[in-house]
Scaffold this active site. Structure first.
Site, PDB file in Angstrom:
ATOM      1  N   SER A 219      48.358  74.880  29.030  1.00 52.25           N
ATOM      2  CA  SER A 219      47.427  74.433  27.989  1.00 52.25           C
ATOM      3  C   SER A 219      46.832  73.081  28.393  1.00 52.25           C
ATOM      4  O   SER A 219      46.201  72.979  29.446  1.00 52.25           O
ATOM      5  CB  SER A 219      48.131  74.383  26.638  1.00 52.25           C
ATOM      6  N   ALA A 220      47.012  72.035  27.571  1.00 54.98           N
ATOM      7  CA  ALA A 220      46.508  70.724  27.977  1.00 54.98           C
ATOM      8  C   ALA A 220      47.151  70.266  29.282  1.00 54.98           C
ATOM      9  O   ALA A 220      46.561  69.486  30.036  1.00 54.98           O
ATOM     10  CB  ALA A 220      46.758  69.693  26.881  1.00 54.98           C
TER      11      ALA A 220
END
Length: 553
Positions: A219-220
């Site tokens: 994700s991030a």
């Protein structure tokens, strides 16, 4: 998004070993000595895992505390110490808001003095290839603590997990905080680069190989890996990259980020953009910053920006132009990325007024009186498609009818957003990277029954949700809930990931494993990871309607 703050206790001593010499001479052997390592800043003493098969060194500072005058500045080298520093417990995580009871992705509290990393390494002699894990959490939540890599270490991999500054403390870009050249923001990703410098300089002392480092994240964390691929500041600090479920997007310009940051500072923090702005911001109590940096007010500034120096172009443009580091890449996503975000919405609808930190028993669950289902009618679904996709909403809705998803309207919307935001962007990036000649391997994680331990139940299934695959790679509490077929998939995944890390050319294959072909733009092989048996598919583009979302690619 990010994973739960894990409450897994780490055993700091070995069980007593019994030795037998026969008769009455049996005696207890002394406990094994705690492992130590000599870094450039001093000696650290770690511990052995409970099984005794992995050395772990926790809470090692890789940068100076970013407090006081160092708040909103690039990370500085940490201070040396004398004697032996205990490295037997995790350091404080970086400050963030509490997301419970809606989910367990965030970890409430934290301290500004949070720039610590953890090293997990095999007990066998090195040098071992290194995996540096960057956690996800929308650049607002998460921590390096809790991703326990016992199975990766058992495959001969040294694993490093990292904290980095989050939210406004990590990414606020403001004219008053700019350096001499007018650049501001990017502090959180600068922290990640600083951690990679620490690894380069010190990992050999722990049995790791500084010339065989893979950076990985979800994700991030995957967006962060792409940022490290994009910035010249990380050049030479890693040799392979793994990107799990990271949208490939461009970042705002430095000017746009600073304008957004100035607006946020004035409206949320009551610090006008004047000569006293920097002093006002640095004098803010930590609790005030964390309390007021809601996702809504912070959305314009919670990511890296193209400042012209740390980043000279956006990540999407860098990939398209072939300007990222030319290292082997393993990249992929889950089949149902967006279900967990929609589930968060439904939980919030049903738990208005439930205070953060409340017990799970306070949550209203599906089937209880008054429970509200998200997208309860066809009209709700049509309106949401329009709100999400604008003028194209009706045509998109026609491509994703609820009937094709068992009548589950949230699953229809989730499929559309997953395809548009994750799947087809991943495919496009994989094609662009592979076209440069870089060894590229693409996967899709597809276990519709993956255990969910991060969020409360809702009216529709999570399926292969965003972050579902992490429990198959790291040892999380939910890993114990895997059934036999899922355990076999987890074993396969750990094998693929560790072989990619260990291979100098980034090849995840080995004799006896299912073949994972290197990606090429003609046949587009994607390894679909499934409990029933992983197989290579070549219809990813059609399955995710990428002709709609990335036309011409």
């Amino acid at each position: 998004m990010t994973k739960q703050s894990l409450a897994m206790a780490v055993s700091l001593a070995l069980a007593t070993l019994m030795g037998g010499c026969g008769g009455d001479d049996d005696a207890t052997a002394p406990p094994a000595a705690a492992p130590t390592a000599s870094t450039q800043l001093g000696v650290v003493e770690g511990s052995l895992s409970a099984s005794g098969t992995m050395k772990q060194f926790l809470g090692i500072p890789y940068a100076a505390p970013p407090v006081g005058a160092f708040r909103w500045k690039a990370p500085q080298p940490p201070a040396a110490w004398t004697g032996t520093r205990a490295a037997k417990s995790f350091g404080p995580h970086c400050p963030q808001r509490d997301t419970s009871p809606m989910s367990a992705y965030g970890a409430a509290g934290g301290q500004e003095d949070c720039l610590y990393l953890n090293v997990f390494t095999p007990t066998s002699p090195g040098p071992h290839p290194v995996l540096v894990w960057i956690h996800g959490g929308a650049f607002q939540y998460g921590q390096g603590n809790g991703y326990l890599p016992a199975r990766l270490a058992a495959q001969g991999v040294t694993v490093v997990t990292v904290n980095y500054r989050l939210g406004a403390l990590g990414f606020l870009s403001h004219p008053a905080l700019a350096d001499e050249a007018g650049r501001a923001g990017n502090y959180g990703v600068m922290d990640q680069t600083q951690a990679l410098r620490w690894v380069k300089a010190n990992i050999a002392a722990f049995g790791g190989d500084p010339d065989q480092v893979t950076i990985a994240g979800q994700s991030a964390g995957a967006a962060s890996v792409l940022t490290q691929l994009n910035t010249s500041h990380a050049a030479g600090l890693f040799h392979k990259a793994i990107l799990q479920s990271g949208p490939v997007t461009d970042q705002p310009t430095g000017a746009a980020a600073q304008a957004g940051g100035a607006a946020l500072a004035e409206t949320a923090f009551a610090c006008p953009n004047d000569a006293n702005a920097a002093a006002c911001l640095r004098a803010l109590p930590l609790a005030s910053i964390i309390d007021k940096q809601s996702a809504a007010t912070f959305s314009a500034t919670n990511a890296p920006n193209v400042d012209g120096e740390y980043l000279v172009r956006g990540n999407q443009a860098a990939v398209a132009e072939g300007r990222i580091a030319q290292v082997p890449v393993l990249i992929g996503n889950t089949t149902d990325e967006y279900t967990s975000l929609l589930a968060g919405e439904e939980t919030a609808m049903n738990n208005v007024g439930v205070a953060p930190g409340s017990p799970a028993s306070a949550l209203r669950l599906p089937g209880s009186a008054g429970y509200i289902n998200l997208l309860a009618t066809d009209a709700d679904l049509a309106a949401r498609f329009t709100a999400t996709f604008g003028a194209a909403g009706a045509s998109v809705a026609a491509l994703y009818p609820a009937a094709a998803y068992g009548g589950q309207r949230p699953l229809a919307l989730s499929a559309a957003v997953t395809d548009s935001l994750f799947a087809c962007g991943t495919r496009k990036a994989a094609r662009q990277i592979a076209a440069t000649g870089v060894p590229t391997y693409v996967y899709e994680f597809n276990d519709p029954d993956a255990p969910m331990a991060l969020q409360a139940p809702v009216s529709f299934p999570f399926r292969s949700y965003h972050a579902a695959e992490i429990q198959y790679l790291f040892d999380l509490p939910s890993t114990a809930r895997l059934n036999d077929a899922q355990k076999a998939l987890a074993e396969d995944m750990v094998g693929y990931w560790s072989r990619f890390v260990k291979s100098r050319v980034g090849d995840p294959n080995a004799a006896g494993s299912s073949n994972w072909p290197r990606y090429d733009v003609t046949t587009e092989p994607v390894l679909q990871l499934r409990p029933a048996g992983s197989t290579v598919v070549n219809d990813f583009k059609a399955a995710h309607k990428c002709a709609v979302w990335t036309p011409g690619v």
